[in-house]
Design a protein around this motif. Structure first.
Motif, PDB file in Angstrom:
ATOM      1  N   LEU A 141      89.821 -27.975 -56.859  1.00 67.93           N
ATOM      2  CA  LEU A 141      90.201 -29.414 -57.431  1.00 67.93           C
ATOM      3  C   LEU A 141      89.412 -29.717 -57.481  1.00 67.93           C
ATOM      4  O   LEU A 141      88.260 -30.150 -57.150  1.00 67.93           O
ATOM      5  N   LYS A 142      89.268 -30.690 -58.912  1.00 70.65           N
ATOM      6  CA  LYS A 142      88.553 -31.614 -58.883  1.00 70.65           C
ATOM      7  C   LYS A 142      89.408 -33.029 -58.858  1.00 70.65           C
ATOM      8  O   LYS A 142      90.190 -33.249 -59.816  1.00 70.65           O
ATOM      9  N   LYS A 143      89.430 -33.580 -57.863  1.00 72.65           N
ATOM     10  CA  LYS A 143      90.354 -35.044 -57.529  1.00 72.65           C
ATOM     11  C   LYS A 143      89.649 -36.352 -58.454  1.00 72.65           C
ATOM     12  O   LYS A 143      89.132 -37.521 -58.155  1.00 72.65           O
ATOM     13  N   VAL A 144      89.918 -36.611 -59.521  1.00 70.45           N
ATOM     14  CA  VAL A 144      90.024 -37.025 -60.724  1.00 70.45           C
ATOM     15  C   VAL A 144      90.816 -38.048 -60.244  1.00 70.45           C
ATOM     16  O   VAL A 144      90.421 -39.376 -60.352  1.00 70.45           O
ATOM     17  N   ASP A 145      92.226 -37.879 -59.845  1.00 65.10           N
ATOM     18  CA  ASP A 145      93.028 -39.188 -58.793  1.00 65.10           C
ATOM     19  C   ASP A 145      92.837 -39.797 -58.099  1.00 65.10           C
ATOM     20  O   ASP A 145      92.733 -41.098 -58.239  1.00 65.10           O
ATOM     21  N   ILE A 146      91.837 -39.220 -56.662  1.00 65.88           N
ATOM     22  CA  ILE A 146      91.143 -40.041 -56.096  1.00 65.88           C
ATOM     23  C   ILE A 146      90.031 -40.899 -56.585  1.00 65.88           C
ATOM     24  O   ILE A 146      89.516 -41.632 -56.380  1.00 65.88           O
ATOM     25  N   ALA A 147      89.525 -40.409 -58.110  1.00 64.03           N
ATOM     26  CA  ALA A 147      87.997 -40.852 -58.128  1.00 64.03           C
ATOM     27  C   ALA A 147      88.581 -41.971 -58.597  1.00 64.03           C
ATOM     28  O   ALA A 147      87.710 -43.510 -59.154  1.00 64.03           O
ATOM     29  N   ILE A 148      89.506 -42.333 -59.336  1.00 69.44           N
ATOM     30  CA  ILE A 148      90.039 -43.232 -60.535  1.00 69.44           C
ATOM     31  C   ILE A 148      90.166 -44.719 -59.678  1.00 69.44           C
ATOM     32  O   ILE A 148      90.201 -45.445 -59.595  1.00 69.44           O
ATOM     33  N   TYR A 149      91.242 -44.127 -58.240  1.00 68.83           N
ATOM     34  CA  TYR A 149      92.005 -44.832 -57.712  1.00 68.83           C
ATOM     35  C   TYR A 149      91.187 -45.318 -57.116  1.00 68.83           C
ATOM     36  O   TYR A 149      91.040 -46.849 -56.722  1.00 68.83           O
ATOM     37  N   GLN A 150      89.428 -44.876 -56.093  1.00 72.31           N
ATOM     38  CA  GLN A 150      88.157 -45.078 -55.623  1.00 72.31           C
ATOM     39  C   GLN A 150      87.673 -46.029 -56.554  1.00 72.31           C
ATOM     40  O   GLN A 150      87.291 -47.155 -55.455  1.00 72.31           O
ATOM     41  N   ALA A 151      88.508 -46.297 -57.992  1.00 70.24           N
ATOM     42  CA  ALA A 151      87.375 -47.082 -59.169  1.00 70.24           C
ATOM     43  C   ALA A 151      88.005 -48.083 -58.866  1.00 70.24           C
ATOM     44  O   ALA A 151      87.309 -49.634 -59.330  1.00 70.24           O
ATOM     45  N   VAL A 152      89.275 -48.042 -58.970  1.00 66.82           N
ATOM     46  CA  VAL A 152      90.063 -49.532 -59.306  1.00 66.82           C
ATOM     47  C   VAL A 152      89.823 -50.326 -57.975  1.00 66.82           C
ATOM     48  O   VAL A 152      90.297 -51.286 -57.786  1.00 66.82           O
ATOM     49  N   LYS A 153      90.317 -49.478 -56.679  1.00 68.45           N
ATOM     50  CA  LYS A 153      89.931 -50.032 -55.953  1.00 68.45           C
ATOM     51  C   LYS A 153      89.025 -50.828 -55.019  1.00 68.45           C
ATOM     52  O   LYS A 153      89.021 -52.080 -54.933  1.00 68.45           O
ATOM     53  N   GLU A 154      87.602 -50.135 -55.559  1.00 65.03           N
ATOM     54  CA  GLU A 154      86.197 -51.590 -56.127  1.00 65.03           C
ATOM     55  C   GLU A 154      86.610 -52.553 -56.872  1.00 65.03           C
ATOM     56  O   GLU A 154      85.636 -53.222 -56.165  1.00 65.03           O
ATOM     57  N   LEU A 155      86.419 -52.177 -57.735  1.00 65.36           N
ATOM     58  CA  LEU A 155      86.977 -53.185 -58.768  1.00 65.36           C
ATOM     59  C   LEU A 155      88.104 -54.484 -58.399  1.00 65.36           C
ATOM     60  O   LEU A 155      87.511 -55.613 -58.077  1.00 65.36           O
ATOM     61  N   GLY A 192      96.517 -41.696 -59.745  1.00 61.35           N
ATOM     62  CA  GLY A 192      95.483 -42.140 -59.791  1.00 61.35           C
ATOM     63  C   GLY A 192      95.317 -43.449 -59.727  1.00 61.35           C
ATOM     64  O   GLY A 192      95.578 -44.456 -58.887  1.00 61.35           O
ATOM     65  N   LEU A 193      96.487 -43.832 -60.943  1.00 61.90           N
ATOM     66  CA  LEU A 193      96.610 -45.170 -61.050  1.00 61.90           C
ATOM     67  C   LEU A 193      97.914 -45.958 -60.240  1.00 61.90           C
ATOM     68  O   LEU A 193      97.886 -46.972 -60.326  1.00 61.90           O
ATOM     69  N   GLU A 194      98.997 -45.031 -60.973  1.00 61.34           N
ATOM     70  CA  GLU A 194     100.189 -44.841 -59.834  1.00 61.34           C
ATOM     71  C   GLU A 194     100.241 -45.346 -59.114  1.00 61.34           C
ATOM     72  O   GLU A 194     100.454 -46.473 -58.360  1.00 61.34           O
ATOM     73  N   ARG A 195      99.220 -44.524 -57.899  1.00 60.69           N
ATOM     74  CA  ARG A 195      99.118 -45.177 -56.826  1.00 60.69           C
ATOM     75  C   ARG A 195      98.326 -46.244 -56.467  1.00 60.69           C
ATOM     76  O   ARG A 195      98.770 -46.652 -55.842  1.00 60.69           O
ATOM     77  N   ALA A 196      97.661 -46.987 -57.410  1.00 64.19           N
ATOM     78  CA  ALA A 196      96.900 -47.765 -57.494  1.00 64.19           C
ATOM     79  C   ALA A 196      97.925 -48.844 -58.245  1.00 64.19           C
ATOM     80  O   ALA A 196      97.250 -50.184 -57.076  1.00 64.19           O
ATOM     81  N   ARG A 197      98.550 -48.796 -58.728  1.00 63.29           N
ATOM     82  CA  ARG A 197      99.169 -49.253 -58.586  1.00 63.29           C
ATOM     83  C   ARG A 197     101.045 -49.775 -57.326  1.00 63.29           C
ATOM     84  O   ARG A 197     100.937 -51.675 -57.509  1.00 63.29           O
ATOM     85  N   ASP A 198     100.406 -48.917 -57.414  1.00 58.12           N
ATOM     86  CA  ASP A 198     101.867 -48.584 -55.804  1.00 58.12           C
ATOM     87  C   ASP A 198     100.868 -50.495 -54.647  1.00 58.12           C
ATOM     88  O   ASP A 198     101.946 -50.489 -53.905  1.00 58.12           O
ATOM     89  N   GLU A 199     100.154 -49.411 -54.197  1.00 61.36           N
ATOM     90  CA  GLU A 199      99.162 -50.044 -53.158  1.00 61.36           C
ATOM     91  C   GLU A 199      98.172 -51.027 -53.305  1.00 61.36           C
ATOM     92  O   GLU A 199      98.685 -52.412 -52.688  1.00 61.36           O
TER      93      GLU A 199
END
Length: 330
Positions: free
Chosen positions: A261-275, A58-65
């Motif tokens: 599926l416990k979508k921790v990757d999506i949850a963290i990505y969305q939290a970082v996007k919100e921030l 999830g953090l890698e996706r946030a970094r890339d996007e």
């Protein structure tokens, strides 16, 4: 007089231009600010094929996007969660993430010592003002696994292997049991715990014991220990398993029917996007279930998917979303 007025006008123009340039510089500075995140991974750390790996994704996706920067800490030797979290805080990030219920005490200790630092706690809830939380309705996802397992079992005996006997793992067990008994009220569920999220051998031993007692469907929620259980089922004919957190089919392609599926990757990505978008996290505590796309089922394999199975799983899903079914704690 005219000369004086002319000089005065020139000075006003120059001051106005300087003001505009300053505002523009400030605007560029704010837009170019890079969000920095630190994360303390759960006990097993990277390579667990589950919780920590998904958070990292999830953090890698946030970094890339979004162009954010992030650093991470793992337990290492004699190190503690407190030490890792403190090191992350010292880097002055915009957000520090604590991954996993086991670090609550250390996370709160560090958060109290650094009241101006913003924290995000995954899988636990804190009342501290500077700690935001994300938890999941694991019971809802496990409920769907139970419904699916009930259609594929031949023995009507099932096994659940937990990493520890704690509330978050109990939600997996309760959902799994309720899902099975929705379709097979007389089902027999065997339950045991590895008491360790990083011991594949222990997971395998418990799975073998359950198979010897007649279980032909095994659902581990035990991190890396659970992979040991999955690998054990792969060595036996007519015994199948379910993965957890991420799609674990590729670790034992002949035995994994599906994964919760416990979508921790999506949850963290969305939290970082919100921030990143708002400069802060907007909610103190988010709870993510089926309705919020926080949990669900991976693709179904290794069994014939009949219209009846599809219909019953969809009905179970809608019953949870509509509130027709609620999974009560025991």
């Amino acid at each position: 007089m005219i000369k004086f007025y002319f000089k005065k006008m020139i000075m006003l123009v120059i001051l106005s231009l300087l003001f505009l340039v300053g505002c523009n510089d400030q605007k560029v500075s704010n837009e170019d600010k890079v969000v920095k995140v630190g994360i303390m991974l759960s006990d097993v750390g990277l390579g667990d094929q589950s919780f920590s790996d998904m958070a990292f994704t999830g953090l890698e996706r946030a970094r890339d996007e979004m162009g954010i920067e992030f650093n991470y800490m793992e337990l290492n030797g004699d190190s503690s969660y407190e030490q890792g979290l403190t090191k992350l805080v010292e880097e002055k990030p915009d957000l520090v993430i604590g991954l996993g219920f086991a670090m609550q005490e250390d996370l709160e200790k560090v958060a109290k010592a650094h009241p101006d630092q913003s924290f995000l706690f995954i899988d636990g809830v804190s009342e501290l003002e500077n700690i935001h939380s994300i938890t999941f309705k694991e019971d809802e996802g496990a409920y769907l696994v139970g419904v699916l397992a009930s259609f594929t079992s031949k023995t009507n005996t099932y096994g659940f292997i937990g990493g520890m006997d704690v509330p978050v793992i109990e939600r997996f067990r309760q959902g799994f049991e309720h899902g099975i008994k929705r379709m097979k009220p007389d089902a027999n569920l065997l339950v045991d715990y590895t008491n360790d999220f990083g011991n594949q051998k222990k997971g395998e031993e418990i799975a073998v014991k359950m198979m010897n007692e007649g279980a032909d469907m095994i659902f581990p929620a035990a991190g890396l220990s659970g992979l040991g259980a999955i690998h054990a089922t792969a060595k036996h004919d007519n015994v199948f398993s379910f993965g957890v957190d991420t799609d674990q089919f590729f670790f034992a392609e002949n035995t994994v029917i599906s994964s919760m599926l416990k979508k921790v990757d999506i949850a963290i990505y969305q939290a970082v996007k919100e921030l990143n978008d708002n400069g802060k996290l907007l909610e103190k505590h988010k709870v993510l279930g089926i309705k919020e796309n926080g949990v669900g089922l991976a693709p179904i394999r290794n069994t014939q998917i009949t219209p009846t199975i599809e219909s019953e799983i969809e009905k179970a899903k809608q019953d949870i979303i509509n509130g027709t079914v609620t999974i009560k704690s025991e």
